[in-house]
Design an enzyme around this catalytic site. Sequence first.
Site, PDB file in Angstrom:
ATOM      1  CB  THR A 179      13.525 -10.406  21.771  1.00  0.00           C
ATOM      2  OG1 THR A 179      13.212 -10.633  20.381  1.00  0.00           O
ATOM      3  CG2 THR A 179      13.986 -11.703  22.386  1.00  0.00           C
ATOM      4  CB  SER A 191      16.777  -6.600  12.263  1.00  0.00           C
ATOM      5  OG  SER A 191      17.549  -5.512  12.725  1.00  0.00           O
ATOM      6  CE  LYS A 192      11.897  -8.759  17.124  1.00  0.00           C
ATOM      7  NZ  LYS A 192      11.894  -9.730  18.161  1.00  0.00           N
ATOM      8  NE  ARG A 193      19.576  -6.662  18.065  1.00  0.00           N
ATOM      9  CZ  ARG A 193      19.526  -7.868  17.542  1.00  0.00           C
ATOM     10  NH1 ARG A 193      19.780  -8.056  16.275  1.00  0.00           N
ATOM     11  NH2 ARG A 193      19.226  -8.906  18.284  1.00  0.00           N
TER      12      ARG A 193
END
Length: 514
Positions: free
Chosen positions: A18, A266-268
């Site tokens: 993702t 996190s990636k976000r």
Amino acid sequence: MLDIINDIVRVRFAPSPTGPLHLGGLRTALYNYLFAKKHRGKFILRIEDTDRQRLVPNSVSYILESLKWCKIEPDEGVGYGGPYVPYYQSKRLDIYRFYLNKLLDQDNAYYAFDTDKELNEKRKEYKNIGLTFSYNSSIRMNLNNSLYMNKQKLKIKINSGIPYVIRFKIQPGKKLKIYDLIRGNIEINTDDLDDKILLKSNGYPTYHLASTIDDYLMKITHVIRGDEWLPSMPFHLLLYRAFGWSNPKFAHLPLILKNDGLGKISKRNMSLDYPIYPLQWKKNNTTIKGYRELGYFPESIINMLALLGWNPVGVGKKEIFSKQELIHLFSLEQVSKSGIVFNFKKLKWLNKQYLTKTENIIDNIMFVLQNELTKRSIQQYNKYNNRAYLVKIIHLVIDRLYFIHDIWKHTFYFFMDPSSYEDDFFKKICNVQNLDLLEYVKKLLYNISLFNLDNLKNIFYEQIKVKRKIMELLRFALVGKLTGVNLLIILDILGKASSIRRINKLIKQIMKKL
Ligand code: GLU
């Protein structure tokens, strides 16, 4: 205790594609790798790509390249092959369907036809009376599912093409004792669990079903993963039981927290003041730099990540560990239970330590330095016969480098006259008094007949008045700012003519401003 005497340890890193791998994911991969190597087991890479909406192109190649760069490569899995191919979950749909049918046959799963709209209304209804809606044993008989339908009616409904999901039927009122290798014993009541979806309406299994089946079929002995999956553990254990399989051991790794200790990285989360990705990541028209592009060594990243949540015992204050040492020392028992803040400063420091330890470091630095010289058409230093000169310069500054590419900013003044002067200090020195001082020091240098370090020391330490001021001005003339190695060494290396030329240049610039 880890009961691993009879089993061959098999662990897996199972990212969902993702987006790029971030530090948290990389640490999970690393701990799996260290654990596998420590126990002479296998480290497997499985790609969990059943959430089709969240797929991000190039994620898999990014993950593979990151593991390769960090030198924690899988023994088996996507990109490596192995006895349990395919390792992409999207290519294993028939397998999941086969096992799902077993659950249905045994009455451990059921079809649910509730639409999103119906479920949202239920949620709202519950919220209005201060409750949280959960699809579970207390309510499932009142919802739109196969639990109250006879076989024939169900068949008709399925054949009519109405979308459905398949849910796990959790038995209420049971106490479940679970054990996590890091968290220890946990007890939960099955009344608190919801009937999770196993098969989505698009025909793809959910993570829970697919990863449980794959962990079993791929003979995974230890599931080592992020803490965010701890709440799913009871559910996974119930699935193992429903299938009649014995479960692997579980270890949930502590979260990596943001600097403020609030929330996990996190990636976000891109607002951190340090990079979050090992390698650069291109998204639309922007490129986010990774640690590799910023000049970090994979060894420092691995060293730092290993210690992020794990404390090796019996090593005193030692902080630098080779991969072999990490493998030797690694143990899940020393993994911390609570979240841990990532220390970026420490990583920089580690990189500096690795820089001095790296084999062929001088050649690597020289390569970068020569590129910088070529870029600026400073040809005379880019020749084989100037190797000795470059080596000398590199040795002078190596202790100041955090990254190989720092070399130019620490050495440019050995190769070119200052092309500009640092603004604030230049403004400060624009007066006649400083001109006089520069003229004075110029004459002094000019009169040194043997321009070498000993004579320079002699003159500067013994004869000069207003020493500090003069040294500062001279440094500014030679370097263009107030940084650099020992001034007398700079003078010695530049030689008399270049030093005087640079002093004259500064005198000219000051005069222009007066
Ligand atoms: N696919 C899950 C993830 O990307 C893996 C969870 C697990 O290791 O079980 O986080």
